[in-house]
Design a protein around this motif. Structure first.
Motif, PDB file in Angstrom:
ATOM      1  N   LEU A  41       8.452  -9.095  33.121  1.00  0.00           N
ATOM      2  CA  LEU A  41       8.147  -7.697  32.819  1.00  0.00           C
ATOM      3  C   LEU A  41       6.779  -7.559  32.167  1.00  0.00           C
ATOM      4  O   LEU A  41       6.392  -8.393  31.352  1.00  0.00           O
ATOM      5  CB  LEU A  41       9.188  -7.119  31.848  1.00  0.00           C
ATOM      6  CG  LEU A  41      10.598  -6.899  32.369  1.00  0.00           C
ATOM      7  CD1 LEU A  41      11.523  -6.510  31.242  1.00  0.00           C
ATOM      8  CD2 LEU A  41      10.594  -5.831  33.450  1.00  0.00           C
ATOM      9  N   SER A  42       6.088  -6.489  32.491  1.00  0.00           N
ATOM     10  CA  SER A  42       4.887  -6.125  31.756  1.00  0.00           C
ATOM     11  C   SER A  42       5.328  -5.457  30.455  1.00  0.00           C
ATOM     12  O   SER A  42       6.507  -5.118  30.285  1.00  0.00           O
ATOM     13  CB  SER A  42       4.045  -5.137  32.574  1.00  0.00           C
ATOM     14  OG  SER A  42       4.766  -3.918  32.716  1.00  0.00           O
ATOM     15  N   GLN A  43       4.394  -5.239  29.546  1.00  0.00           N
ATOM     16  CA  GLN A  43       4.748  -4.553  28.311  1.00  0.00           C
ATOM     17  C   GLN A  43       5.202  -3.120  28.619  1.00  0.00           C
ATOM     18  O   GLN A  43       6.156  -2.626  28.027  1.00  0.00           O
ATOM     19  CB  GLN A  43       3.570  -4.555  27.326  1.00  0.00           C
ATOM     20  CG  GLN A  43       3.970  -4.029  25.953  1.00  0.00           C
ATOM     21  CD  GLN A  43       2.944  -4.346  24.890  1.00  0.00           C
ATOM     22  OE1 GLN A  43       2.412  -5.449  24.853  1.00  0.00           O
ATOM     23  NE2 GLN A  43       2.670  -3.386  24.027  1.00  0.00           N
ATOM     24  N   ALA A  44       4.561  -2.473  29.564  1.00  0.00           N
ATOM     25  CA  ALA A  44       4.959  -1.117  29.965  1.00  0.00           C
ATOM     26  C   ALA A  44       6.359  -1.129  30.584  1.00  0.00           C
ATOM     27  O   ALA A  44       7.162  -0.224  30.337  1.00  0.00           O
ATOM     28  CB  ALA A  44       3.945  -0.528  30.938  1.00  0.00           C
ATOM     29  N   GLY A  45       6.648  -2.149  31.392  1.00  0.00           N
ATOM     30  CA  GLY A  45       7.978  -2.271  31.989  1.00  0.00           C
ATOM     31  C   GLY A  45       9.051  -2.500  30.944  1.00  0.00           C
ATOM     32  O   GLY A  45      10.149  -1.936  31.017  1.00  0.00           O
ATOM     33  N   LEU A  46       8.736  -3.321  29.949  1.00  0.00           N
ATOM     34  CA  LEU A  46       9.673  -3.550  28.850  1.00  0.00           C
ATOM     35  C   LEU A  46       9.915  -2.247  28.094  1.00  0.00           C
ATOM     36  O   LEU A  46      11.067  -1.907  27.784  1.00  0.00           O
ATOM     37  CB  LEU A  46       9.141  -4.627  27.907  1.00  0.00           C
ATOM     38  CG  LEU A  46       9.982  -4.905  26.658  1.00  0.00           C
ATOM     39  CD1 LEU A  46      11.398  -5.345  27.018  1.00  0.00           C
ATOM     40  CD2 LEU A  46       9.292  -5.959  25.791  1.00  0.00           C
ATOM     41  N   ALA A  47       8.854  -1.502  27.814  1.00  0.00           N
ATOM     42  CA  ALA A  47       8.997  -0.222  27.109  1.00  0.00           C
ATOM     43  C   ALA A  47       9.903   0.717  27.904  1.00  0.00           C
ATOM     44  O   ALA A  47      10.776   1.387  27.328  1.00  0.00           O
ATOM     45  CB  ALA A  47       7.626   0.415  26.881  1.00  0.00           C
ATOM     46  N   ARG A  48       9.713   0.757  29.217  1.00  0.00           N
ATOM     47  CA  ARG A  48      10.532   1.642  30.056  1.00  0.00           C
ATOM     48  C   ARG A  48      12.009   1.271  29.975  1.00  0.00           C
ATOM     49  O   ARG A  48      12.861   2.125  29.787  1.00  0.00           O
ATOM     50  CB  ARG A  48      10.059   1.582  31.510  1.00  0.00           C
ATOM     51  CG  ARG A  48      10.832   2.543  32.431  1.00  0.00           C
ATOM     52  CD  ARG A  48      10.570   2.275  33.904  1.00  0.00           C
ATOM     53  NE  ARG A  48      10.962   0.942  34.344  1.00  0.00           N
ATOM     54  CZ  ARG A  48      12.229   0.559  34.557  1.00  0.00           C
ATOM     55  NH1 ARG A  48      13.219   1.389  34.364  1.00  0.00           N
ATOM     56  NH2 ARG A  48      12.494  -0.669  34.961  1.00  0.00           N
ATOM     57  N   VAL A  49      12.331  -0.024  30.099  1.00  0.00           N
ATOM     58  CA  VAL A  49      13.731  -0.446  30.056  1.00  0.00           C
ATOM     59  C   VAL A  49      14.329  -0.180  28.678  1.00  0.00           C
ATOM     60  O   VAL A  49      15.477   0.257  28.564  1.00  0.00           O
ATOM     61  CB  VAL A  49      13.876  -1.938  30.438  1.00  0.00           C
ATOM     62  CG1 VAL A  49      15.314  -2.410  30.262  1.00  0.00           C
ATOM     63  CG2 VAL A  49      13.418  -2.172  31.877  1.00  0.00           C
ATOM     64  N   LEU A  50      13.551  -0.417  27.630  1.00  0.00           N
ATOM     65  CA  LEU A  50      14.056  -0.172  26.280  1.00  0.00           C
ATOM     66  C   LEU A  50      14.236   1.313  25.987  1.00  0.00           C
ATOM     67  O   LEU A  50      15.059   1.692  25.159  1.00  0.00           O
ATOM     68  CB  LEU A  50      13.114  -0.780  25.240  1.00  0.00           C
ATOM     69  CG  LEU A  50      13.084  -2.297  25.163  1.00  0.00           C
ATOM     70  CD1 LEU A  50      11.993  -2.751  24.202  1.00  0.00           C
ATOM     71  CD2 LEU A  50      14.439  -2.853  24.758  1.00  0.00           C
ATOM     72  N   GLY A  51      13.450   2.154  26.655  1.00  0.00           N
ATOM     73  CA  GLY A  51      13.508   3.580  26.371  1.00  0.00           C
ATOM     74  C   GLY A  51      12.564   3.977  25.246  1.00  0.00           C
ATOM     75  O   GLY A  51      12.826   4.923  24.502  1.00  0.00           O
ATOM     76  N   LEU A  52      11.477   3.239  25.110  1.00  0.00           N
ATOM     77  CA  LEU A  52      10.448   3.521  24.111  1.00  0.00           C
ATOM     78  C   LEU A  52       9.156   3.909  24.809  1.00  0.00           C
ATOM     79  O   LEU A  52       8.915   3.494  25.945  1.00  0.00           O
ATOM     80  CB  LEU A  52      10.161   2.270  23.267  1.00  0.00           C
ATOM     81  CG  LEU A  52      11.235   1.777  22.329  1.00  0.00           C
ATOM     82  CD1 LEU A  52      10.822   0.439  21.714  1.00  0.00           C
ATOM     83  CD2 LEU A  52      11.505   2.794  21.237  1.00  0.00           C
ATOM     84  N   LEU A  57       6.201   0.891  21.307  1.00  0.00           N
ATOM     85  CA  LEU A  57       6.465  -0.534  21.467  1.00  0.00           C
ATOM     86  C   LEU A  57       5.290  -1.348  20.947  1.00  0.00           C
ATOM     87  O   LEU A  57       5.485  -2.348  20.240  1.00  0.00           O
ATOM     88  CB  LEU A  57       6.746  -0.877  22.937  1.00  0.00           C
ATOM     89  CG  LEU A  57       7.039  -2.355  23.205  1.00  0.00           C
ATOM     90  CD1 LEU A  57       8.245  -2.843  22.414  1.00  0.00           C
ATOM     91  CD2 LEU A  57       7.235  -2.593  24.688  1.00  0.00           C
ATOM     92  N   SER A  58       4.087  -0.931  21.258  1.00  0.00           N
ATOM     93  CA  SER A  58       2.904  -1.639  20.777  1.00  0.00           C
ATOM     94  C   SER A  58       2.870  -1.689  19.251  1.00  0.00           C
ATOM     95  O   SER A  58       2.561  -2.733  18.655  1.00  0.00           O
ATOM     96  CB  SER A  58       1.647  -0.960  21.313  1.00  0.00           C
ATOM     97  OG  SER A  58       0.492  -1.606  20.832  1.00  0.00           O
ATOM     98  N   GLN A  59       3.194  -0.581  18.604  1.00  0.00           N
ATOM     99  CA  GLN A  59       3.214  -0.539  17.135  1.00  0.00           C
ATOM    100  C   GLN A  59       4.283  -1.467  16.567  1.00  0.00           C
ATOM    101  O   GLN A  59       4.071  -2.135  15.554  1.00  0.00           O
ATOM    102  CB  GLN A  59       3.431   0.886  16.642  1.00  0.00           C
ATOM    103  CG  GLN A  59       2.250   1.782  16.900  1.00  0.00           C
ATOM    104  CD  GLN A  59       2.541   3.239  16.593  1.00  0.00           C
ATOM    105  OE1 GLN A  59       3.614   3.597  16.130  1.00  0.00           O
ATOM    106  NE2 GLN A  59       1.563   4.095  16.861  1.00  0.00           N
ATOM    107  N   LEU A  60       5.432  -1.530  17.211  1.00  0.00           N
ATOM    108  CA  LEU A  60       6.490  -2.436  16.766  1.00  0.00           C
ATOM    109  C   LEU A  60       6.068  -3.898  16.933  1.00  0.00           C
ATOM    110  O   LEU A  60       6.284  -4.724  16.052  1.00  0.00           O
ATOM    111  CB  LEU A  60       7.789  -2.172  17.540  1.00  0.00           C
ATOM    112  CG  LEU A  60       8.536  -0.899  17.166  1.00  0.00           C
ATOM    113  CD1 LEU A  60       9.532  -0.525  18.261  1.00  0.00           C
ATOM    114  CD2 LEU A  60       9.250  -1.086  15.833  1.00  0.00           C
ATOM    115  N   LEU A  61       5.457  -4.210  18.061  1.00  0.00           N
ATOM    116  CA  LEU A  61       5.076  -5.593  18.346  1.00  0.00           C
ATOM    117  C   LEU A  61       3.947  -6.066  17.443  1.00  0.00           C
ATOM    118  O   LEU A  61       3.881  -7.247  17.093  1.00  0.00           O
ATOM    119  CB  LEU A  61       4.683  -5.747  19.812  1.00  0.00           C
ATOM    120  CG  LEU A  61       5.776  -5.427  20.840  1.00  0.00           C
ATOM    121  CD1 LEU A  61       5.281  -5.697  22.251  1.00  0.00           C
ATOM    122  CD2 LEU A  61       7.065  -6.165  20.557  1.00  0.00           C
ATOM    123  N   SER A  62       3.073  -5.155  17.052  1.00  0.00           N
ATOM    124  CA  SER A  62       1.942  -5.538  16.198  1.00  0.00           C
ATOM    125  C   SER A  62       2.290  -5.521  14.719  1.00  0.00           C
ATOM    126  O   SER A  62       1.489  -5.950  13.890  1.00  0.00           O
ATOM    127  CB  SER A  62       0.762  -4.603  16.451  1.00  0.00           C
ATOM    128  OG  SER A  62       1.069  -3.299  15.971  1.00  0.00           O
TER     129      SER A  62
END
Length: 158
Positions: A41-52, A57-62
């Motif tokens: 998954l790309s980061q955008a794809g992960l965000a989509r599946v998570l519903g964020l 998601l970037s703020q959480l990961l950083s």
């Protein structure tokens, strides 16, 4: 006379990542990397599946944000981690179907869930000391289990 409104102290990135470790078993960036690598998954794809949103998601990961506020998102992250660790379907269609199922999942609590957690915490507190329970809570990868262990540690402390 009104009391002054409390202010939140600024949390450093290092502190946020340590809080994530306590909440989720590892910093969210590490968990996301594991999921992304295993599932392609790309980061955008992960965000989509998570519903964020991608920025959230970037703020959480950083470490700019510490905690996932929505229990359904935490549940979907746990499902993705389980899929990544158990092995994703070999075919692209099967993987896509499973990702869509996870994206639609909602965390559900039954009316008895609180009672179940309290009973589990009491049972654990009878057989494991508070320090061991607290240590285990900081090491497990499941936020739900970590919460049960923390509650058990509180019960064991009296």
């Amino acid at each position: 006379m009104r009391s002054p409104v409390p202010t939140l102290a600024a949390v450093t990135t290092t502190e946020a990542l340590e809080q994530q470790r306590a909440l989720y078993g590892a910093p969210l960036a590490d968990l996301a990397s594991e999921v992304r690598g295993a599932l392609g998954l790309s980061q955008a794809g992960l965000a989509r599946v998570l519903g964020l949103s991608a920025p959230m998601l970037s703020q959480l990961l950083s470490g700019q944000r510490t905690k996932i506020g929505n229990p359904a998102v935490v549940h979907r992250l746990e499902s993705l981690l389980d899929l990544a660790r158990r092995g994703a379907p070999a075919d692209a269609e099967g993987l896509q179907a499973r990702l869509e199922e996870i994206a639609a999942e909602q965390a559900t609590l039954t009316a008895d869930a609180g009672a179940d957690v309290a009973a589990a915490a009491r049972a654990l507190a009878r057989v494991v000391d508070a320090d061991e329970l607290a240590a285990a809570a900081s090491r497990v990868g499941s936020p739900v289990l970590a919460e049960v262990l923390r509650r058990a540690a509180d019960v064991a402390r009296g």
